[in-house]
Enzyme design. Structure first.
Site, PDB file in Angstrom:
ATOM      1  CG  ASP A  67       3.180   4.531   9.009  1.00 21.12           C
ATOM      2  OD1 ASP A  67       3.239   5.492   7.948  1.00 21.12           O
ATOM      3  OD2 ASP A  67       3.187   3.446   8.433  1.00 21.12           O
ATOM      4  CG  ASN A 136       4.599  -7.479   5.889  1.00 21.83           C
ATOM      5  OD1 ASN A 136       3.719  -6.614   5.689  1.00 21.83           O
ATOM      6  ND2 ASN A 136       5.564  -7.252   6.925  1.00 21.83           N
ATOM      7  CG  HIS A 138       3.039  -3.623   6.450  1.00 18.46           C
ATOM      8  ND1 HIS A 138       4.301  -3.513   6.705  1.00 18.46           N
ATOM      9  CD2 HIS A 138       2.556  -2.641   5.565  1.00 18.46           C
ATOM     10  CE1 HIS A 138       4.882  -2.671   5.623  1.00 18.46           C
ATOM     11  NE2 HIS A 138       4.029  -2.032   5.021  1.00 18.46           N
ATOM     12  CD  GLU A 143       6.083  -4.846   9.426  1.00 20.72           C
ATOM     13  OE1 GLU A 143       5.268  -5.018   8.781  1.00 20.72           O
ATOM     14  OE2 GLU A 143       7.379  -4.785   9.280  1.00 20.72           O
TER      15      GLU A 143
HETATM   16  P1  PGA Z   1       4.241   0.661  -1.096  1.00 19.52           P
HETATM   17  O1  PGA Z   1       4.071   0.324   0.420  1.00 19.52           O
HETATM   18  O2  PGA Z   1       3.061   1.127  -1.545  1.00 19.52           O
HETATM   19  O3  PGA Z   1       5.324   1.272  -1.221  1.00 19.52           O
HETATM   20  O4  PGA Z   1       4.097  -0.828  -1.897  1.00 19.52           O
HETATM   21  C1  PGA Z   1       2.901   0.169   0.964  1.00 19.52           C
HETATM   22  C2  PGA Z   1       3.084  -0.210   2.301  1.00 19.52           C
HETATM   23  O5  PGA Z   1       4.177  -0.678   2.796  1.00 19.52           O
HETATM   24  O6  PGA Z   1       1.973  -0.074   3.140  1.00 19.52           O
END
Ligand code: PGA
Length: 241
Positions: A67, A136, A138, A143
């Protein structure tokens, strides 16, 4: 789902890097899907170590990132383009023309998304996709929502994601509210997937991902349906599984 539970962040980073190393050794022209966020940073450090010991070359590897923020310049230090250069690509021998990251400045977003899918297809599909997981649930920037989005698409980021990611920006207002992300089908089409998670704050979402029902309200839950997923967790994030 193959679950590997290790002691700490260093060990999960080492394990993920080892799987990527083996993939590239077995198939030097592999197509690798890379992820951003805090979690993969250790994996990239290990990969750079492995590369510096002359153990692998990325000369023939093609990469596709999950992304990119929408409306952000690739030179901006918070872009995922910048992140990948700064944390991995500048330190290995991957060729610039083999690096693919969605263009966050694309004027015609729909066309950009279609082209990203086409490029993945033309490269022969993703051999190995590295994933982190959002608080969350994702994966990429898919999302929680009512329906899985299959292909690369423009996403409206959730408030909790914007808040979580604001730690990298000067202020909450600076965090982009949209992103271009591979879809769930794009991710599920990868032949092999590694999901890495670290820390207590991921423990509950990891439990739900592994044992909960499969629902677009927890996008990572769909990984239960993939036949080659390796979940690598440390003691804290894996404490409920
Ligand atoms: P993080 O993010 O590794 O900074 O916890 C993971 C994500 O949002 O996919």
């Amino acid at each position: 789902m193959n679950i590997i539970k290790l002691r700490n962040y260093r060990e999960i980073s080492f394990e993920a890097a080892k799987i990527i190393r083996d993939q590239v050794l077995l198939k030097p022209q592999s197509v690798i899907g890379f992820a951003t966020g805090s979690t993969p940073i250790g994996t990239y450090e290990e990969l750079i170590n492995i590369f510096n010991k002359d153990l692998i070359t990325f000369e023939n590897v093609k990469s596709f990132n999950l992304d990119e923020y929408y409306g952000i310049n690739p030179m901006n230090k918070n872009s995922y383009n910048y992140f990948m250069k700064n944390n991995l690509f500048n330190y290995i021998d991957i060729k610039e023309e083999n690096i693919n990251i969605p263009n966050g400045l694309a004027e015609d977003v729909e066309k950009e998304c279609e082209e990203y899918e086409r490029k993945i297809h033309e490269a022969g599909g993703i051999d190995l996709q590295l994933l982190g997981i959002g608080r969350n649930g994702h994966i990429g920037f898919n999302e929680p929502c009512e329906e899985f989005k299959a292909h690369t698409h423009l996403v409206e980021l959730k408030d909790d994601t914007i808040k979580a990611n604001s730690r990298f920006f000067d202020s909450l207002e600076d965090v982009p509210t949209k992103a271009i992300s591979m879809g769930v089908k794009t991710i599920m089409s990868a032949r092999k997937i590694i999901l890495i998670a670290s820390g207590e704050e991921k423990a509950e979402i990891i439990r739900e991902t592994v044992y909960g029902s499969i629902t677009p309200n927890l996008p990572a839950s769909i990984l239960q349906l993939h036949d080659d997923v390796t979940l690598i967790v440390d003691e804290e994030s894996g404490k409920y599984i």
